[in-house]
Design a protein around this motif. Structure first.
Motif, PDB file in Angstrom:
ATOM      1  N   PRO A 107       0.798  -1.234   0.000  1.00  0.00           N
ATOM      2  CA  PRO A 107       0.000   0.000   0.000  1.00  0.00           C
ATOM      3  C   PRO A 107       0.826   1.278   0.000  1.00  0.00           C
ATOM      4  CG  PRO A 107      -0.971  -1.594   1.504  1.00  0.00           C
ATOM      5  CD  PRO A 107       0.342  -2.176   1.046  1.00  0.00           C
ATOM      6  N   PHE A 108       2.026   1.208   0.550  1.00  0.00           N
ATOM      7  CA  PHE A 108       2.929   2.361   0.598  1.00  0.00           C
ATOM      8  C   PHE A 108       4.305   1.929   0.094  1.00  0.00           C
ATOM      9  CE2 PHE A 108      -0.070   2.409   4.122  1.00  0.00           C
ATOM     10  CZ  PHE A 108      -0.721   3.616   3.927  1.00  0.00           C
ATOM     11  N   SER A 109       5.081   2.869  -0.382  1.00  0.00           N
ATOM     12  CA  SER A 109       6.440   2.519  -0.810  1.00  0.00           C
ATOM     13  C   SER A 109       7.294   2.102   0.373  1.00  0.00           C
ATOM     14  CB  SER A 109       7.080   3.708  -1.534  1.00  0.00           C
ATOM     15  OG  SER A 109       7.214   4.826  -0.670  1.00  0.00           O
ATOM     16  N   PHE A 110       6.847   2.437   1.584  1.00  0.00           N
ATOM     17  CA  PHE A 110       7.559   2.055   2.805  1.00  0.00           C
ATOM     18  C   PHE A 110       7.132   0.680   3.316  1.00  0.00           C
ATOM     19  CE2 PHE A 110       7.401   6.781   2.947  1.00  0.00           C
ATOM     20  CZ  PHE A 110       8.761   7.025   2.834  1.00  0.00           C
ATOM     21  N   GLY A 111       6.091   0.103   2.734  1.00  0.00           N
ATOM     22  CA  GLY A 111       5.633  -1.204   3.193  1.00  0.00           C
ATOM     23  C   GLY A 111       4.129  -1.258   3.374  1.00  0.00           C
ATOM     24  N   THR A 112       3.692  -2.108   4.303  1.00  0.00           N
ATOM     25  CA  THR A 112       2.260  -2.328   4.489  1.00  0.00           C
ATOM     26  C   THR A 112       1.593  -1.256   5.322  1.00  0.00           C
ATOM     27  OG1 THR A 112       2.732  -3.751   6.394  1.00  0.00           O
ATOM     28  CG2 THR A 112       2.504  -4.828   4.241  1.00  0.00           C
ATOM     29  N   ASN A 113       2.375  -0.455   6.041  1.00  0.00           N
ATOM     30  CA  ASN A 113       1.798   0.643   6.821  1.00  0.00           C
ATOM     31  C   ASN A 113       2.834   1.740   6.991  1.00  0.00           C
ATOM     32  OD1 ASN A 113      -0.144   2.077   8.401  1.00  0.00           O
ATOM     33  ND2 ASN A 113      -0.942   0.128   9.173  1.00  0.00           N
ATOM     34  N   ILE A 114       2.418   2.839   7.600  1.00  0.00           N
ATOM     35  CA  ILE A 114       3.283   4.002   7.759  1.00  0.00           C
ATOM     36  C   ILE A 114       3.129   4.590   9.152  1.00  0.00           C
ATOM     37  CG2 ILE A 114       3.437   4.731   5.342  1.00  0.00           C
ATOM     38  CD1 ILE A 114       1.033   6.642   5.992  1.00  0.00           C
ATOM     39  N   THR A 115       4.043   5.512   9.484  1.00  0.00           N
ATOM     40  CA  THR A 115       3.956   6.300  10.709  1.00  0.00           C
ATOM     41  C   THR A 115       4.178   7.770  10.343  1.00  0.00           C
ATOM     42  OG1 THR A 115       6.322   6.285  11.238  1.00  0.00           O
ATOM     43  CG2 THR A 115       4.992   4.363  11.971  1.00  0.00           C
ATOM     44  N   PRO A 116       3.807   8.708  11.226  1.00  0.00           N
ATOM     45  CA  PRO A 116       4.080  10.121  10.947  1.00  0.00           C
ATOM     46  C   PRO A 116       5.565  10.462  10.863  1.00  0.00           C
ATOM     47  CG  PRO A 116       2.298   9.919  12.534  1.00  0.00           C
ATOM     48  CD  PRO A 116       2.896   8.549  12.384  1.00  0.00           C
ATOM     49  N   GLU A 117       6.430   9.558  11.313  1.00  0.00           N
ATOM     50  CA  GLU A 117       7.870   9.778  11.146  1.00  0.00           C
ATOM     51  C   GLU A 117       8.292   9.568   9.694  1.00  0.00           C
ATOM     52  OE1 GLU A 117       6.622   8.009  13.909  1.00  0.00           O
ATOM     53  OE2 GLU A 117       6.861   9.966  14.905  1.00  0.00           O
ATOM     54  N   GLN A 118       7.445   8.906   8.924  1.00  0.00           N
ATOM     55  CA  GLN A 118       7.734   8.670   7.506  1.00  0.00           C
ATOM     56  C   GLN A 118       6.926   9.572   6.589  1.00  0.00           C
ATOM     57  OE1 GLN A 118       6.515   4.542   7.970  1.00  0.00           O
ATOM     58  NE2 GLN A 118       8.523   3.877   7.205  1.00  0.00           N
ATOM     59  N   VAL A 119       5.693   9.900   7.011  1.00  0.00           N
ATOM     60  CA  VAL A 119       4.735  10.599   6.150  1.00  0.00           C
ATOM     61  C   VAL A 119       4.017  11.674   6.955  1.00  0.00           C
ATOM     62  CG1 VAL A 119       2.638  10.328   4.760  1.00  0.00           C
ATOM     63  CG2 VAL A 119       4.395   8.538   4.725  1.00  0.00           C
ATOM     64  N   ASN A 120       3.818  12.848   6.350  1.00  0.00           N
ATOM     65  CA  ASN A 120       3.059  13.917   6.999  1.00  0.00           C
ATOM     66  C   ASN A 120       1.581  13.762   6.666  1.00  0.00           C
ATOM     67  OD1 ASN A 120       2.313  16.260   8.332  1.00  0.00           O
ATOM     68  ND2 ASN A 120       2.886  17.602   6.630  1.00  0.00           N
ATOM     69  N   TYR A 121       0.830  13.178   7.584  1.00  0.00           N
ATOM     70  CA  TYR A 121      -0.620  12.991   7.447  1.00  0.00           C
ATOM     71  C   TYR A 121      -1.237  13.125   8.828  1.00  0.00           C
ATOM     72  CZ  TYR A 121      -0.032   8.252   9.362  1.00  0.00           C
ATOM     73  OH  TYR A 121       0.266   7.187  10.176  1.00  0.00           O
ATOM     74  N   ASN A 122      -2.538  12.947   8.939  1.00  0.00           N
ATOM     75  CA  ASN A 122      -3.218  13.039  10.232  1.00  0.00           C
ATOM     76  C   ASN A 122      -2.979  11.761  11.019  1.00  0.00           C
ATOM     77  OD1 ASN A 122      -4.938  13.227  12.407  1.00  0.00           O
ATOM     78  ND2 ASN A 122      -6.683  13.974  11.224  1.00  0.00           N
ATOM     79  N   GLY A 123      -2.018  11.805  11.925  1.00  0.00           N
ATOM     80  CA  GLY A 123      -1.659  10.629  12.697  1.00  0.00           C
ATOM     81  C   GLY A 123      -2.736  10.147  13.637  1.00  0.00           C
ATOM     82  N   ASN A 124      -3.770  10.964  13.850  1.00  0.00           N
ATOM     83  CA  ASN A 124      -4.907  10.515  14.659  1.00  0.00           C
ATOM     84  C   ASN A 124      -5.810   9.551  13.899  1.00  0.00           C
ATOM     85  OD1 ASN A 124      -4.233  12.100  16.927  1.00  0.00           O
ATOM     86  ND2 ASN A 124      -5.191  13.908  15.991  1.00  0.00           N
ATOM     87  N   ARG A 125      -5.586   9.461  12.589  1.00  0.00           N
ATOM     88  CA  ARG A 125      -6.426   8.603  11.743  1.00  0.00           C
ATOM     89  C   ARG A 125      -5.531   7.657  10.934  1.00  0.00           C
ATOM     90  NH1 ARG A 125     -10.135  12.524   8.407  1.00  0.00           N
ATOM     91  NH2 ARG A 125     -11.276  10.591   8.026  1.00  0.00           N
TER      92      ARG A 125
END
Length: 306
Positions: A107-125
């Motif tokens: 789903p992501f170039s980083f793998g099956t999931n992400i964290t806000p340390e990798q991507v700037n998105y709403n980490g509450n969701r």
């Protein structure tokens, strides 16, 4: 493959899973266009988040992006042009996803999931029951977060990025080559943003706005390469970009072009204080491997390169 497989969590119905062949290489900037670059070309800063000039420009419509690109290309022409007429444009939707995935099928170039340390998105969701994290509530400067495997920054999150294509609700499941849709009332955006949830920053996620709409979570990234032709029109299929014509690989077959020769043929652009770093991406014969990067532009009169 473009789109998402049926078993991908939280996939959208518009993410038709199908094979796409990109028969011609293209260049893609390693970051979104910054506020500094926008101001150098347009002369005004329309953004909501003005704390850092190296934040991506936002509050720009698709039409605004075309205004920027037209003026940038005009200045390049005035400075003497480029080899074989290479000009800037927006990436197609297929080019964008191909570069975002960078050879991955998760789903992501980083793998099956992400964290806000990798991507700037709403980490509450978070995505797919992932752990919650920080929610910055604004853009961050380009290159603040880790790049994908091909050295492209913030392809997931930070700002949605305009693509050249008009919006098609469904792209179908049949194999296609070099797709590009030019007619329609809406334009494609990709990548998700600082305000979106984890689902919307997946490689396959698609969205659209009207071409005149602006928002504080929408920007764009420069591409360069062959002239785009609408899907279904006559195309010079299987041919390399014009500035790599007659450059053959060591096997002499011409299906894969020399990395060194390809990027050394990129012309020097006189863009004042603007440094545009592009990465060459080629699928046919090279299975989507990234080419060496090249910085185009001048700073203090000297060419920058990597």
């Amino acid at each position: 493959m473009m789109g998402s497989p049926a078993d991908e969590a939280d996939r959208l119905s518009t993410e038709d899973f199908h094979k796409v062949s990109l028969t011609r290489g293209y260049w893609l900037a390693d970051t979104a266009v910054t506020q500094a670059a926008w101001q150098a070309i347009i002369g005004r800063n329309p953004v909501e988040f003005q704390d850092d000039k190296f934040n991506p420009v936002e509050e720009v419509s698709w039409d605004n992006a075309q205004e920027f690109i037209t003026e940038l290309n005009r200045r390049i022409a005035e400075a003497g042009g480029t080899e074989e007429g290479m000009l800037f444009r927006l990436p197609t939707e297929a080019e964008w996803e191909h570069a975002c995935r960078a050879g991955t099928d998760t789903p992501f170039s980083f793998g099956t999931n992400i964290t806000p340390e990798q991507v700037n998105y709403n980490g509450n969701r978070p995505y797919a029951n992932g752990e919650k994290g920080a929610y910055r509530k604004k853009t961050v400067p380009v290159k603040s977060l880790p790049p994908n495997p091909w050295g492209l920054y913030e392809m997931h999150g930070n700002v949605w990025e305009w693509c050249a294509d008009s919006w098609e609700e469904h792209l179908g499941e049949q194999p296609v080559a070099d797709p590009y849709h030019a007619s329609g009332s809406f334009r494609v955006m990709r990548g998700g943003s600082w305000g979106g949830n984890g689902r919307n920053v997946r490689s396959a996620c698609r969205f659209h706005y009207s071409p005149d709409r602006r928002d504080d979570n929408v920007g764009f990234r420069l591409a360069s390469g062959h002239k785009l032709r609408p899907h279904g029109s006559a195309q010079d299929k299987g041919q390399p970009p014009p500035w790599t014509r007659n450059v053959r690989s060591s096997d002499g077959q011409g299906g894969a072009w020399s990395r060194k020769k390809c990027w050394l043929l990129v012309p020097r652009l006189c863009l004042g204080m603007i440094i545009v770093k592009l990465r060459f991406i080629w699928e046919a014969g090279l299975q989507g491997q990234g080419f060496p990067s090249r910085s185009l532009g001048t700073r203090g009169g000297s060419e920058e390169s990597e």
